[in-house]
Design a protein around this motif. Structure first.
Motif, mmCIF file in Angstrom:
data_model
loop_
_atom_site.group_PDB
_atom_site.id
_atom_site.type_symbol
_atom_site.label_atom_id
_atom_site.label_comp_id
_atom_site.label_asym_id
_atom_site.label_seq_id
_atom_site.Cartn_x
_atom_site.Cartn_y
_atom_site.Cartn_z
ATOM 1 N N LYS A 33 -3.065 -14.228 22.032
ATOM 2 C CA LYS A 33 -1.616 -14.186 22.191
ATOM 3 C C LYS A 33 -1.120 -15.544 22.693
ATOM 4 N N ARG A 35 2.455 -17.252 24.048
ATOM 5 C CA ARG A 35 3.758 -16.790 24.513
ATOM 6 C C ARG A 35 4.401 -17.869 25.370
ATOM 7 N N ARG A 61 1.349 -11.474 14.252
ATOM 8 C CA ARG A 61 2.597 -10.825 14.677
ATOM 9 C C ARG A 61 3.454 -11.869 15.359
ATOM 10 N N ALA A 63 7.305 -12.763 17.121
ATOM 11 C CA ALA A 63 8.607 -12.362 17.650
ATOM 12 C C ALA A 63 9.206 -13.586 18.329
ATOM 13 N N GLN A 65 13.188 -15.374 19.847
ATOM 14 C CA GLN A 65 14.612 -15.273 20.137
ATOM 15 C C GLN A 65 15.116 -16.680 20.442
ATOM 16 N N ALA A 90 16.841 -14.651 15.677
ATOM 17 C CA ALA A 90 15.810 -13.763 16.209
ATOM 18 C C ALA A 90 15.013 -13.208 15.029
ATOM 19 N N HIS A 91 13.752 -12.914 15.295
ATOM 20 C CA HIS A 91 12.904 -12.352 14.246
ATOM 21 C C HIS A 91 11.745 -11.620 14.897
ATOM 22 N N GLU A 92 11.335 -10.546 14.262
ATOM 23 C CA GLU A 92 10.148 -9.809 14.660
ATOM 24 C C GLU A 92 9.482 -9.321 13.391
ATOM 25 N N GLY A 93 8.218 -9.661 13.190
ATOM 26 C CA GLY A 93 7.541 -9.244 11.970
ATOM 27 C C GLY A 93 6.061 -9.554 11.993
ATOM 28 N N GLU A 94 5.402 -9.238 10.883
ATOM 29 C CA GLU A 94 3.967 -9.444 10.731
ATOM 30 C C GLU A 94 3.679 -10.168 9.428
ATOM 31 N N TYR A 128 9.208 -17.173 22.487
ATOM 32 C CA TYR A 128 8.419 -16.578 21.407
ATOM 33 C C TYR A 128 7.178 -15.882 21.925
ATOM 34 N N GLU A 129 6.631 -15.033 21.049
ATOM 35 C CA GLU A 129 5.311 -14.447 21.237
ATOM 36 C C GLU A 129 4.664 -14.371 19.863
#
Length: 192
Positions: A33, A35, A61, A63, A65, A90-94, A128-129
């Protein structure tokens, strides 16, 4: 899961001086991870860091902002090819990475024009992460889900799960769906 912070590098948008140093490699079975909060992306520039895909089918993965309602372009690169790109605040996805090897996660600032040709030229801040999940970890997760369904799910749920995971696949302890169903006394699952 190993965790890395934001001590990576900022590179020019043209990528001409992008030199990627690489953090220590985890084992092929560990998720990693990355972050950070409040990383500043300079005007016309980019922020990026290297990450390693431990095998074909690894899952990344993402994510993020962007602060102050501005937009950044996120890109995932591998072997000189762009694997994924998205523009937004913003985005969140794989994203599934096609091969083993070095990748680059990158946020680039686009120039913004407003009104009568006025250029916005200010830094943009992003939090981010990014999590890299090895394919072996994903396979083990599918098997654990199959075992849970064999113990407690319906026959229809079990049949659907068996379409993605062979019944002979075992978890880390060597248990298969047949073991789980038998231990739970689920004759209906054993017959499925």
């Amino acid at each position: 899961t190993l965790l890395y912070g934001a001590a990576m590098r900022i590179v020019p948008a043209d990528r001409s001086s992008a030199h990627l140093s690489f953090p220590p490699s985890p084992t092929k079975h560990e998720s990693v991870k990355f972050r950070a909060k409040s990383v500043e992306v300079p005007p016309g520039g980019a922020f990026s860091f290297p990450l390693h895909s431990p095998g074909p089918g690894s899952l990344v993965r993402v994510a993020f902002q962007v602060h102050d309602g501005k937009e950044l372009e996120f890109e995932l690169w591998q072997g000189g090819a762009r694997v994924h790109a998205v523009l937004g605040e913003a985005h969140e996805g794989e994203v599934v990475v096609p091969a083993e090897g070095l990748c680059e996660a990158r946020w680039a600032q686009q120039f913004s024009w407003v009104g009568a040709g006025m250029l916005i030229w200010s830094p943009v801040t992003v939090s981010y992460e990014v999590v890299v999940v090895p394919p072996q970890h994903l396979a083990h997760a599918r098997v654990r889900q199959l075992l849970q369904i064999a113990r407690h799910g319906t026959v229809a749920e079990l049949q659907a799960a068996l379409e993605n995971t062979p019944p002979s696949d075992s978890d880390e302890a060597g248990l298969t769906a047949l073991h789980a169903a038998a231990a739970a006394g689920r004759l209906d699952s054993l017959e499925a």
